[in-house]
Write a protein that holds these residues in place. Structure first.
Motif, PDB file in Angstrom:
ATOM      1  N   VAL A  74       0.844  -1.194   0.000  1.00  0.00           N
ATOM      2  CA  VAL A  74       0.000   0.000   0.000  1.00  0.00           C
ATOM      3  C   VAL A  74       0.880   1.244   0.000  1.00  0.00           C
ATOM      4  N   GLU A  75       0.246   2.366  -0.304  1.00  0.00           N
ATOM      5  CA  GLU A  75       0.914   3.662  -0.221  1.00  0.00           C
ATOM      6  C   GLU A  75       0.254   4.484   0.880  1.00  0.00           C
ATOM      7  N   LEU A  76       1.051   5.057   1.755  1.00  0.00           N
ATOM      8  CA  LEU A  76       0.561   5.898   2.838  1.00  0.00           C
ATOM      9  C   LEU A  76       0.800   7.357   2.473  1.00  0.00           C
ATOM     10  N   GLN A  77      -0.226   8.181   2.621  1.00  0.00           N
ATOM     11  CA  GLN A  77      -0.113   9.622   2.411  1.00  0.00           C
ATOM     12  C   GLN A  77      -0.425  10.319   3.736  1.00  0.00           C
ATOM     13  N   ILE A  78       0.597  10.909   4.341  1.00  0.00           N
ATOM     14  CA  ILE A  78       0.478  11.499   5.673  1.00  0.00           C
ATOM     15  C   ILE A  78       0.457  13.016   5.557  1.00  0.00           C
ATOM     16  N   SER A  79      -0.538  13.641   6.192  1.00  0.00           N
ATOM     17  CA  SER A  79      -0.651  15.103   6.230  1.00  0.00           C
ATOM     18  C   SER A  79      -1.295  15.500   7.553  1.00  0.00           C
ATOM     19  N   ILE A  80      -1.504  16.811   7.736  1.00  0.00           N
ATOM     20  CA  ILE A  80      -2.132  17.269   8.978  1.00  0.00           C
ATOM     21  C   ILE A  80      -3.617  16.921   9.011  1.00  0.00           C
ATOM     22  N   TYR A  81      -4.145  16.400   7.919  1.00  0.00           N
ATOM     23  CA  TYR A  81      -5.554  16.026   7.861  1.00  0.00           C
ATOM     24  C   TYR A  81      -5.774  14.541   8.146  1.00  0.00           C
ATOM     25  N   GLY A  82      -4.710  13.732   8.089  1.00  0.00           N
ATOM     26  CA  GLY A  82      -4.874  12.326   8.391  1.00  0.00           C
ATOM     27  C   GLY A  82      -3.911  11.446   7.620  1.00  0.00           C
ATOM     28  N   VAL A  83      -4.217  10.151   7.659  1.00  0.00           N
ATOM     29  CA  VAL A  83      -3.407   9.142   6.976  1.00  0.00           C
ATOM     30  C   VAL A  83      -4.302   8.404   5.992  1.00  0.00           C
ATOM     31  N   LYS A  84      -3.955   8.502   4.728  1.00  0.00           N
ATOM     32  CA  LYS A  84      -4.686   7.790   3.684  1.00  0.00           C
ATOM     33  C   LYS A  84      -3.927   6.529   3.285  1.00  0.00           C
ATOM     34  N   ILE A  85      -4.670   5.447   3.112  1.00  0.00           N
ATOM     35  CA  ILE A  85      -4.096   4.172   2.678  1.00  0.00           C
ATOM     36  C   ILE A  85      -4.634   3.901   1.280  1.00  0.00           C
ATOM     37  N   LEU A  86      -3.721   3.852   0.289  1.00  0.00           N
ATOM     38  CA  LEU A  86      -4.127   3.744  -1.111  1.00  0.00           C
ATOM     39  C   LEU A  86      -3.502   2.518  -1.762  1.00  0.00           C
ATOM     40  N   ASP A  87      -4.121   2.099  -2.860  1.00  0.00           N
ATOM     41  CA  ASP A  87      -3.517   1.094  -3.720  1.00  0.00           C
ATOM     42  C   ASP A  87      -2.396   1.775  -4.507  1.00  0.00           C
ATOM     43  N   PRO A  88      -1.166   1.262  -4.467  1.00  0.00           N
ATOM     44  CA  PRO A  88      -0.044   1.962  -5.112  1.00  0.00           C
ATOM     45  C   PRO A  88      -0.154   2.062  -6.631  1.00  0.00           C
ATOM     46  N   LYS A  89      -0.929   1.190  -7.252  1.00  0.00           N
ATOM     47  CA  LYS A  89      -1.048   1.209  -8.719  1.00  0.00           C
ATOM     48  C   LYS A  89      -2.249   2.024  -9.174  1.00  0.00           C
ATOM     49  N   THR A  90      -3.411   1.743  -8.632  1.00  0.00           N
ATOM     50  CA  THR A  90      -4.625   2.426  -9.077  1.00  0.00           C
ATOM     51  C   THR A  90      -4.885   3.731  -8.329  1.00  0.00           C
ATOM     52  N   LYS A  91      -4.218   3.930  -7.185  1.00  0.00           N
ATOM     53  CA  LYS A  91      -4.393   5.113  -6.328  1.00  0.00           C
ATOM     54  C   LYS A  91      -5.806   5.175  -5.729  1.00  0.00           C
ATOM     55  N   ASP A  92      -6.486   4.056  -5.689  1.00  0.00           N
ATOM     56  CA  ASP A  92      -7.794   4.016  -5.034  1.00  0.00           C
ATOM     57  C   ASP A  92      -7.602   4.051  -3.518  1.00  0.00           C
ATOM     58  N   VAL A  93      -8.420   4.885  -2.842  1.00  0.00           N
ATOM     59  CA  VAL A  93      -8.306   5.018  -1.386  1.00  0.00           C
ATOM     60  C   VAL A  93      -8.990   3.828  -0.726  1.00  0.00           C
ATOM     61  N   GLN A  94      -8.233   3.047   0.030  1.00  0.00           N
ATOM     62  CA  GLN A  94      -8.785   1.903   0.750  1.00  0.00           C
ATOM     63  C   GLN A  94      -9.299   2.310   2.132  1.00  0.00           C
ATOM     64  N   HIS A  95      -8.552   3.178   2.803  1.00  0.00           N
ATOM     65  CA  HIS A  95      -8.940   3.676   4.126  1.00  0.00           C
ATOM     66  C   HIS A  95      -8.506   5.132   4.227  1.00  0.00           C
ATOM     67  N   ASN A  96      -9.368   5.931   4.858  1.00  0.00           N
ATOM     68  CA  ASN A  96      -9.048   7.347   5.080  1.00  0.00           C
ATOM     69  C   ASN A  96      -9.195   7.605   6.581  1.00  0.00           C
TER      70      ASN A  96
END
Length: 289
Positions: A70-92
């Motif tokens: 998975v790909e993690l995107q960390i910001s002051i708004y939260g942690v997004k868990i995405l599919d690294p290929k399709t970039k679909d958000v699995q968990h926000n």
């Protein structure tokens, strides 16, 4: 453990505030999964969740299943868990719902955080495997918390409330879109059923046709009274003419023919003789009666 929330004050952060406030910091990791926990924080709570998910992952690995990346995107708004290929958000996972974050001291590749689910309100522990960045990811989440808290103090708490309202509106929009799609599906099914059954639409006028005979004519009923209609000039129709009750007529309105009561006529001799004979026999019969 709990390195993200118990850092030393003199320890500097790894990223610039702008990177976490205006953008996000991406990381790649393996996602072992999430599991429900009883408490929102605690080292022992996280350890039990890690052992449970590791055991489940070991069983899946023996069956030939690989650990998903998975790909993690960390910001002051939260942690997004995405599919690294399709970039679909699995968990926000919104930051204000994350209550605990830690990296494992016994296994340097493992890091976790506990987040309260927005729908079920259950506390879920997310477990990840990163060979080189477990500690760095934990510190990045800690820095995001620090910046978000400073922004909260500067705005007087309005920024967090605004994000909560936006999150609630987005959830409501998604529910309405799902409901709208379901209603469209039901409407399409009803239209298909109407087409199959040949049912006229609501409001259409249906007229009952009279039955006809084999010649496509309406049967005549002698008992049905004839109702006179008004003339085109608006004047009432003339009253119907009535015949004397003693005058009998046949079906076509003509008086029955009687060759013995009709007036004299010129017939050939042979026919006249037969008529005379029939009249005498008739007179004799009436006399005997």
């Amino acid at each position: 453990m709990n390195r993200a929330f118990n850092r030393k004050k003199d320890k500097s952060w790894m990223h610039t505030p702008e990177a976490l406030a205006k953008h996000y910091i991406p990381y790649n990791a393996k996602f072992l999964g999430n599991t429900e926990v009883e408490a929102p924080k605690g080292t022992e709570v996280v350890k039990d969740a890690v052992r449970k998910l590791k055991f489940q992952r070991h069983i899946k690995k023996s069956e030939g299943q690989k650990i998903p990346k998975v790909e993690l995107q960390i910001s002051i708004y939260g942690v997004k868990i995405l599919d690294p290929k399709t970039k679909d958000v699995q968990h926000n996972c919104q930051l204000h719902r994350i209550s605990f974050c830690a990296d494992d001291k016994t296994d340097k590749r493992i890091f976790t955080f506990i987040c309260k689910d927005s729908e079920s309100n259950k506390h879920l522990c997310y477990v990840f495997d990163s060979e080189k960045c477990a500690e760095e990811i934990t510190l990045t989440i800690g820095q995001a918390f620090d910046l978000a808290y400073k922004k909260f103090l500067e705005s007087g708490g309005k920024d967090v409330e605004t994000r909560k309202q936006i999150g609630g509106l987005q959830k409501r929009i998604q529910e309405l879109e799902t409901e709208n799609a379901e209603l469209k599906k039901q409407l399409q099914e009803l239209e298909e059923q109407l087409m199959i059954a040949h049912v006229p639409p609501v409001g259409s006028v249906s007229m009952k046709l009279q039955s006809t005979d084999v010649f496509d004519m309406v049967p005549f009923s002698p008992v049905t009274p004839l109702v006179p209609s008004k003339a085109s000039n608006g004047c009432p129709p003339p009253p119907p003419t009535t015949l004397p009750p003693d005058m009998s007529k046949d079906l076509f309105g003509a008086e029955p023919f009687d060759p013995f009561t009709c007036g004299a006529a010129d017939f050939p001799p042979d026919i006249q003789s037969k008529l005379d004979e029939m009249q005498r026999q008739r007179w004799r019969g009436s006399k005997w009666d």
